[in-house]
Design an enzyme around this catalytic site. Structure first.
Site, short mmCIF file in Angstrom:
data_model
loop_
_atom_site.label_atom_id
_atom_site.label_comp_id
_atom_site.label_asym_id
_atom_site.label_seq_id
_atom_site.Cartn_x
_atom_site.Cartn_y
_atom_site.Cartn_z
N TYR A 64 56.10 26.19 -55.06
CA TYR A 64 56.59 26.09 -56.44
C TYR A 64 55.88 24.98 -57.23
O TYR A 64 55.69 25.10 -58.44
CB TYR A 64 58.11 25.95 -56.48
N GLN A 99 61.60 38.33 -67.02
CA GLN A 99 61.78 38.06 -65.59
C GLN A 99 60.93 36.85 -65.19
O GLN A 99 61.01 36.38 -64.07
CB GLN A 99 61.32 39.27 -64.77
N ASP A 102 57.80 31.21 -65.93
CA ASP A 102 56.68 30.31 -66.28
C ASP A 102 56.84 29.55 -67.59
O ASP A 102 56.02 28.67 -67.91
CB ASP A 102 55.35 31.10 -66.29
N HIS A 116 65.47 35.54 -64.33
CA HIS A 116 65.15 35.08 -62.97
C HIS A 116 65.01 33.56 -62.91
O HIS A 116 64.43 33.03 -61.96
CB HIS A 116 63.88 35.78 -62.45
N CYS A 145 68.30 15.28 -53.44
CA CYS A 145 69.08 14.90 -54.61
C CYS A 145 69.31 13.39 -54.62
O CYS A 145 69.74 12.81 -53.61
CB CYS A 145 70.42 15.64 -54.57
N GLU A 219 49.23 49.57 -65.27
CA GLU A 219 49.27 50.75 -64.41
C GLU A 219 50.68 51.33 -64.45
O GLU A 219 51.62 50.63 -64.79
CB GLU A 219 49.01 50.35 -62.95
#
Ligand code: BJW
Ligand code: ZN
Length: 253
Positions: A64, A99, A102, A116, A145, A219
């Site tokens: 990530y 979704q 970014d 998402h 944390c 596609e």
């Protein structure tokens, strides 16, 4: 395959838009599936799942952190910008759902429902602190944390996890209101493989509400049969043309 022309979006229309990884591909962000995809050679169930994260959180955080670097280096493209412009013109008559995690729609000036989650928010698995903004990229090991010492995770939605019920409600309400107002309800899906529930069913929900469904993709996706019209090509080419009619001027009298 349909010839590219502005979509008939009237001043009375409601436009629901769903975007997927394909819209950010031309900004330089790899899509998920396919031979050059982010998951090429990786098992999605391992990468994008709570179990995969628990098994090796350091590997996941490095993955990530790399995605954060890619997204921060990328810039919104003509398709993101055309959607932001359409959103300004149509106001509450348009709902943009993405979704993507970014953040490129937001940087283009839109305020999307990020169903998402977001790459740039983190939350704690150990305590109830709310998810917080987080752009750290220099991540060498799993993050802990500062409040409870618990494991931090990206605030994204993995397989097997529920989407925010408020997001689903907003989408269903948007569809229901369009039907109630007898407005033309249009759905445009852009750059998505149609492989992931529930986003791959929005076209069905719209058709059940007597709306029309349009697709702009490179596609044919898995749910190609759910669309009334399909435009195959690059999103930066198709989306600005398709949305050129989103100016509030009635064109479907
Ligand atoms: C271009 C282009 C250009 C390229 N221009 N186009 C069995 C077991 C367990 C769960 C399930 C199950 N069966 C079904 C489920 C439900 C599951 C699911 O759908 N699984 C399927 C894969 C089978 N869904 C869920 O679990 C969801 N939650 C849920 O349903 O809760 C209730 C429930 C719980 C438990 C059990 C059952 C139900 C949550 C889904 C969360 C998805 N999360 C991810 C990861 C996010 C974090 C991360 O990044 O790590 O979201 S998965 C990944 O796929 C990511 C994406 O948002 C999502 C969709 O991908 P997308 O956008 O379609 O990208 P690609 O790469 O696939 O496609 C790109 C497309 O663009 C292609 O078509 C190209 O042609 C095109 N393109 N360049 C235009 N320039
Ligand atoms: Zn905590």
């Amino acid at each position: 395959m349909t010839e590219l022309a502005p979509l008939p979006i009237t001043s009375a229309a409601r436009l629901l838009v769903l975007t997927g990884a394909g819209i950010s591909a031309e900004s330089g962000i790899a899509t998920f599936r396919g031979s050059d995809g982010l998951w090429n050679g990786e098992d999605p169930a391992q990468v994008a799942s709570r179990q995969g994260f628990r098994t090796d959180p350091t590997r996941a955080w490095r993955f990530y952190a790399d995605l954060r670097r890619q997204a921060l280096a990328a810039r919104p493209n003509a398709a993101h910008r055309a959607l932001a412009e359409a959103g300004r013109k149509l106001g509450p008559r348009m709902l943009l759902v993405t979704q993507n995690i970014d953040g490129l729609h937001t940087r283009a000036g839109s305020d999307p429902l990020e169903i998402h989650g977001s790459l740039f928010r983190t939350r704690c698995l150990g305590c109830a602190r709310p998810a917080f903004p987080d752009k750290r990229t220099a991540i060498k090991a799993a993050l802990a944390c500062e409040r409870c010492g618990g494991l931090l995770r990206p605030d994204v939605v993995w397989f097997g996890e529920e989407l925010d019920p408020a997001h689903l409600r907003a989408i269903k309400d948007f569809i229901r209101h369009a039907r109630h107002d007898r407005a033309l309800l249009a759905f445009l899906a852009i750059g998505t493989s149609g492989a992931v529930w529930p986003a791959n069913h929005f076209a069905t929900w719209v058709r059940e509400a007597h709306g029309v469904t349009w697709l702009a993709n490179l596609e044919p996706p898995e749910n190609a049969a759910d669309f009334n019209w399909a435009f195959y090509g690059l999103a930066t080419v198709s989306v600005p043309i398709l949305l050129a009619g989103a100016n509030g001027t009635p064109s479907l009298a």
